[in-house]
Design a protein around this motif. Structure first.
Motif, PDB file in Angstrom:
ATOM      1  N   PHE A 235       5.134  -3.713   7.462  1.00  0.00           N
ATOM      2  CA  PHE A 235       5.394  -4.971   6.755  1.00  0.00           C
ATOM      3  C   PHE A 235       4.373  -5.208   5.649  1.00  0.00           C
ATOM      4  O   PHE A 235       4.712  -5.791   4.608  1.00  0.00           O
ATOM      5  CB  PHE A 235       5.408  -6.133   7.747  1.00  0.00           C
ATOM      6  CG  PHE A 235       6.623  -6.147   8.610  1.00  0.00           C
ATOM      7  CD1 PHE A 235       7.843  -6.584   8.115  1.00  0.00           C
ATOM      8  CD2 PHE A 235       6.578  -5.687   9.916  1.00  0.00           C
ATOM      9  CE1 PHE A 235       8.980  -6.581   8.898  1.00  0.00           C
ATOM     10  CE2 PHE A 235       7.704  -5.681  10.712  1.00  0.00           C
ATOM     11  CZ  PHE A 235       8.915  -6.127  10.208  1.00  0.00           C
ATOM     12  N   GLY A 236       3.146  -4.752   5.842  1.00  0.00           N
ATOM     13  CA  GLY A 236       2.177  -4.885   4.763  1.00  0.00           C
ATOM     14  C   GLY A 236       2.550  -4.050   3.546  1.00  0.00           C
ATOM     15  O   GLY A 236       2.503  -4.528   2.408  1.00  0.00           O
ATOM     16  N   GLN A 237       2.951  -2.805   3.788  1.00  0.00           N
ATOM     17  CA  GLN A 237       3.345  -1.948   2.671  1.00  0.00           C
ATOM     18  C   GLN A 237       4.675  -2.395   2.055  1.00  0.00           C
ATOM     19  O   GLN A 237       4.858  -2.316   0.835  1.00  0.00           O
ATOM     20  CB  GLN A 237       3.452  -0.497   3.145  1.00  0.00           C
ATOM     21  CG  GLN A 237       2.118   0.140   3.492  1.00  0.00           C
ATOM     22  CD  GLN A 237       1.185   0.196   2.300  1.00  0.00           C
ATOM     23  OE1 GLN A 237       1.607   0.416   1.174  1.00  0.00           O
ATOM     24  NE2 GLN A 237      -0.094  -0.031   2.550  1.00  0.00           N
ATOM     25  N   LEU A 238       5.610  -2.885   2.888  1.00  0.00           N
ATOM     26  CA  LEU A 238       6.882  -3.380   2.349  1.00  0.00           C
ATOM     27  C   LEU A 238       6.642  -4.545   1.398  1.00  0.00           C
ATOM     28  O   LEU A 238       7.250  -4.619   0.315  1.00  0.00           O
ATOM     29  CB  LEU A 238       7.800  -3.795   3.491  1.00  0.00           C
ATOM     30  CG  LEU A 238       9.177  -4.359   3.100  1.00  0.00           C
ATOM     31  CD1 LEU A 238       9.956  -3.347   2.272  1.00  0.00           C
ATOM     32  CD2 LEU A 238       9.960  -4.768   4.336  1.00  0.00           C
ATOM     33  N   LEU A 239       5.765  -5.456   1.772  1.00  0.00           N
ATOM     34  CA  LEU A 239       5.437  -6.575   0.887  1.00  0.00           C
ATOM     35  C   LEU A 239       4.777  -6.088  -0.399  1.00  0.00           C
ATOM     36  O   LEU A 239       5.118  -6.550  -1.496  1.00  0.00           O
ATOM     37  CB  LEU A 239       4.518  -7.549   1.628  1.00  0.00           C
ATOM     38  CG  LEU A 239       3.969  -8.713   0.799  1.00  0.00           C
ATOM     39  CD1 LEU A 239       5.100  -9.544   0.214  1.00  0.00           C
ATOM     40  CD2 LEU A 239       3.037  -9.567   1.641  1.00  0.00           C
ATOM     41  N   SER A 240       3.864  -5.149  -0.282  1.00  0.00           N
ATOM     42  CA  SER A 240       3.159  -4.667  -1.478  1.00  0.00           C
ATOM     43  C   SER A 240       4.105  -3.948  -2.432  1.00  0.00           C
ATOM     44  O   SER A 240       4.076  -4.188  -3.649  1.00  0.00           O
ATOM     45  CB  SER A 240       2.023  -3.728  -1.052  1.00  0.00           C
ATOM     46  OG  SER A 240       1.095  -4.393  -0.232  1.00  0.00           O
ATOM     47  N   TYR A 241       4.944  -3.050  -1.901  1.00  0.00           N
ATOM     48  CA  TYR A 241       5.916  -2.358  -2.758  1.00  0.00           C
ATOM     49  C   TYR A 241       6.865  -3.350  -3.420  1.00  0.00           C
ATOM     50  O   TYR A 241       7.146  -3.256  -4.626  1.00  0.00           O
ATOM     51  CB  TYR A 241       6.720  -1.342  -1.943  1.00  0.00           C
ATOM     52  CG  TYR A 241       5.993  -0.069  -1.611  1.00  0.00           C
ATOM     53  CD1 TYR A 241       5.580   0.807  -2.602  1.00  0.00           C
ATOM     54  CD2 TYR A 241       5.722   0.280  -0.288  1.00  0.00           C
ATOM     55  CE1 TYR A 241       4.917   1.985  -2.304  1.00  0.00           C
ATOM     56  CE2 TYR A 241       5.061   1.454   0.033  1.00  0.00           C
ATOM     57  CZ  TYR A 241       4.653   2.300  -0.978  1.00  0.00           C
ATOM     58  OH  TYR A 241       3.988   3.453  -0.676  1.00  0.00           O
ATOM     59  N   SER A 242       7.381  -4.305  -2.647  1.00  0.00           N
ATOM     60  CA  SER A 242       8.365  -5.249  -3.179  1.00  0.00           C
ATOM     61  C   SER A 242       7.758  -6.172  -4.226  1.00  0.00           C
ATOM     62  O   SER A 242       8.459  -6.617  -5.144  1.00  0.00           O
ATOM     63  CB  SER A 242       8.961  -6.093  -2.036  1.00  0.00           C
ATOM     64  OG  SER A 242       9.558  -5.269  -1.065  1.00  0.00           O
ATOM     65  N   ALA A 243       6.463  -6.477  -4.096  1.00  0.00           N
ATOM     66  CA  ALA A 243       5.821  -7.373  -5.051  1.00  0.00           C
ATOM     67  C   ALA A 243       5.452  -6.664  -6.350  1.00  0.00           C
ATOM     68  O   ALA A 243       5.577  -7.244  -7.438  1.00  0.00           O
ATOM     69  CB  ALA A 243       4.574  -8.003  -4.428  1.00  0.00           C
ATOM     70  N   PHE A 244       5.007  -5.412  -6.261  1.00  0.00           N
ATOM     71  CA  PHE A 244       4.451  -4.737  -7.445  1.00  0.00           C
ATOM     72  C   PHE A 244       5.441  -3.826  -8.162  1.00  0.00           C
ATOM     73  O   PHE A 244       5.352  -3.664  -9.384  1.00  0.00           O
ATOM     74  CB  PHE A 244       3.209  -3.919  -7.044  1.00  0.00           C
ATOM     75  CG  PHE A 244       1.996  -4.753  -6.806  1.00  0.00           C
ATOM     76  CD1 PHE A 244       1.168  -5.106  -7.865  1.00  0.00           C
ATOM     77  CD2 PHE A 244       1.674  -5.206  -5.547  1.00  0.00           C
ATOM     78  CE1 PHE A 244       0.034  -5.881  -7.655  1.00  0.00           C
ATOM     79  CE2 PHE A 244       0.546  -5.985  -5.321  1.00  0.00           C
ATOM     80  CZ  PHE A 244      -0.269  -6.325  -6.381  1.00  0.00           C
ATOM     81  N   LEU A 245       6.372  -3.197  -7.434  1.00  0.00           N
ATOM     82  CA  LEU A 245       7.270  -2.243  -8.096  1.00  0.00           C
ATOM     83  C   LEU A 245       8.171  -2.887  -9.156  1.00  0.00           C
ATOM     84  O   LEU A 245       8.213  -2.412 -10.300  1.00  0.00           O
ATOM     85  CB  LEU A 245       8.126  -1.520  -7.056  1.00  0.00           C
ATOM     86  CG  LEU A 245       7.602  -0.184  -6.524  1.00  0.00           C
ATOM     87  CD1 LEU A 245       8.513   0.354  -5.433  1.00  0.00           C
ATOM     88  CD2 LEU A 245       7.467   0.835  -7.632  1.00  0.00           C
ATOM     89  N   PRO A 246       8.948  -3.964  -8.858  1.00  0.00           N
ATOM     90  CA  PRO A 246       9.883  -4.495  -9.857  1.00  0.00           C
ATOM     91  C   PRO A 246       9.248  -4.934 -11.165  1.00  0.00           C
ATOM     92  O   PRO A 246       9.733  -4.555 -12.237  1.00  0.00           O
ATOM     93  CB  PRO A 246      10.573  -5.651  -9.106  1.00  0.00           C
ATOM     94  CG  PRO A 246      10.454  -5.298  -7.664  1.00  0.00           C
ATOM     95  CD  PRO A 246       9.123  -4.618  -7.545  1.00  0.00           C
ATOM     96  N   PRO A 247       8.161  -5.748 -11.154  1.00  0.00           N
ATOM     97  CA  PRO A 247       7.626  -6.179 -12.456  1.00  0.00           C
ATOM     98  C   PRO A 247       7.114  -5.033 -13.317  1.00  0.00           C
ATOM     99  O   PRO A 247       7.273  -5.053 -14.541  1.00  0.00           O
ATOM    100  CB  PRO A 247       6.494  -7.154 -12.082  1.00  0.00           C
ATOM    101  CG  PRO A 247       6.187  -6.892 -10.668  1.00  0.00           C
ATOM    102  CD  PRO A 247       7.438  -6.394 -10.042  1.00  0.00           C
TER     103      PRO A 247
END
Length: 511
Positions: free
Chosen positions: A161-173
């Motif tokens: 869940f920590g990595q899922l949040l980080s990927y989801s927050a940083f990848l799109p922008p």
């Protein structure tokens, strides 16, 4: 000699890229440590997502030496944190495993080229989940070495869940960033529109609402504080472009997670997260809440982007001629009227060109309408390749076209017309494998300084008169309203252009 120089350049480039990747990974690891409570894993770890995105946007970087450099940078960041080299390398391998999976998935042919639909956003989030699952699996495999005696369920939940949040927050922008700066259209008009939106408040209100909701998070706190910014982020998704919404969402997620990690945003407790003994499921709940805060505006912005693209495609279909992709008559007249009605008027004035393909009826009679369509498409493609982005190019009917040149002097308009005439005269159009067909165009020009009080219909009439003067003068030439013709050196005064001879051997003939 050039081959040796090229080989030397290639040999030097990869080590330099690896060193730069190592420095980048090191800085990203330091950034992630800002959200790391004492004795625990970081709440938000951007290194994996940023490394994967960098490889996706610049495929030349994705070679083994670059990955090795990134591993060294991540390990060095962990060593400065107090870890020994073996565990630091283990954590680096765990991080890079997820980044590698994200890079493989999002570089594959099935990955969306643009994030302008809910489906594309869903595919990116799916890639984020696969990368996070890979991180968690590798962390579990290395648990006996990295954290002897650690609970595997806690480690798996934290990593995933920590990595899922980080990927989801940083990848799109980062993926939404343009690859190069593009200057579009009339910059004066763009700045005027921006100034109008600033004065009306439509540009600032969403940001003000987001800042107020974040302030309420830190002032009020409590278990529901992470949901306070969601309505404001939805407002931003409705008001701004997709990339702006994505970056505002990332900033909001960073503010919330840093506030929780350092105790600035207490979740119903008087101690910061570093002093709290959160149960694993409490941390899962917290990260899922922030993940929904990140995903919701992204999905809404994807829906709105898809809707905007659909509307734009419909406008293009309505406003453009289907054969030549030039503006339709109605769209050309409407846009030209808008330019003429601007106040203040452009300093150099505006020019209008009328263009008619010579002997087009004869071409249709001899070679058929299919050949005529190919000539129209080749002619329009040639004109579009010469004119500026702000110029208006429209098809008024049949073989007649018009070109509106805003903020253009009379002399420049005549020069542009002559350049267009020369480009068209140099065309060679092959039909059915036969002999190449050459065409020519007659052009009439008029400048609004020659008729200051004339409307658009008046300018069109003057340009039309000048065009027929060019035809009467022998065709394949430019004639300025009120002036003489700028004759081409190979112009012919005959009524039938020899360019049409001999007829194509395989071309169909009209009955």
């Amino acid at each position: 000699m050039s081959l040796v120089f090229r080989l030397r350049t290639q040999c030097c480039r990869k080590p330099i890229q690896a060193a730069l990747l190592a420095a980048f990974a090191f800085l990203c690891s330091l950034l992630g440590q800002l959200t790391q409570p004492e004795g625990g894993l970081s709440i938000l770890w951007p290194a994996n997502a940023l490394l994967a995105t960098l490889m996706i946007r610049h495929p030349a970087l994705a070679h083994p030496l670059s990955w090795a450099g990134a591993l060294c940078g991540l390990a060095l960041g962990s060593v400065l944190q107090g870890l020994r080299w073996p565990p630091a390398v283990g954590y680096g391998i765990t991080d890079l495993s997820g980044a590698l999976v994200a890079w493989i998935i999002l570089s594959s042919p099935w990955s969306p080229p643009r994030l302008r639909s809910p489906r594309a956003i869903g595919q990116v989030l799916t890639a984020c989940a696969a990368a996070a699952a890979t991180n968690a699996a590798v962390a579990l495999a290395l648990t006996p070495w990295l954290r002897p005696g650690g609970q595997w369920t806690t480690i798996a939940l934290n990593w995933f869940f920590g990595q899922l949040l980080s990927y989801s927050a940083f990848l799109p922008p980062v993926m939404l960033l343009p690859r190069r700066l593009r200057l579009r259209g009339d910059r004066r008009h763009s700045w005027a529109s921006l100034r109008k939106r600033l004065l009306s408040g439509t540009l600032l209100l969403p940001v003000v609402a987001l800042a107020a909701s974040l302030s309420l998070c830190f002032v009020l706190g409590g278990p529901g504080a992470i949901a306070f910014p969601i309505p404001a982020l939805m407002y931003c998704a409705l008001a701004y472009r997709q990339i702006t919404t994505a970056w505002l969402t990332l900033v909001t997620a960073l503010a919330v997670m840093l506030g929780i990690a350092n105790g600035w945003l207490p979740l119903g407790a008087s101690q910061p997260l570093a002093g709290l003994h959160f149960h694993a499921w409490d941390m899962v709940s917290l990260r899922l809440g922030v993940l929904l805060l990140v995903a919701s505006p992204l999905v809404v912005s994807g829906i709105l982007a898809a809707r905007s693209d659909l509307i734009s495609s419909l406008h293009v279909a309505l406003d453009h001629d289907g054969l030549t992709r030039a503006l339709s008559r109605q769209a050309f007249l409407r846009s030209a009227e808008e330019h003429l009605g601007r106040t203040p008027a452009p300093p150099q004035g505006n020019a209008l060109l009328m263009m008619d393909i010579d002997h087009f009826k004869l071409l249709n009679d001899r070679h058929g309408h299919a050949a005529g369509d190919q000539v129209l498409k080749a002619f329009a493609r040639t004109i579009r390749g010469v004119v500026r982005p702000r110029d208006l190019f429209g098809r008024l009917g049949g073989e007649e076209f018009s070109l509106f040149l805003p903020d253009t002097s009379e002399q420049d308009a005549n020069d542009i017309a002559e350049r267009l005439r020369g480009r068209v005269a140099g065309l060679e159009i092959s039909l059915n494998g036969g002999a190449p067909l050459k065409i020519s165009v007659s052009i009439g020009t008029v400048h609004d300084s020659q008729a200051p009080l004339a409307s658009l219909s008046g300018l069109l009439a003057y340009a039309d008169q000048a065009m027929y003067q060019a035809k009467r003068g022998g065709r394949n030439r430019v004639h300025a309203y009120g002036g003489g013709a700028a004759e081409a050196s190979d112009a012919s005064d005959t009524t039938e252009d020899p360019a049409w001879h001999p007829p194509l051997n395989n071309a169909p003939k009209a009955p």
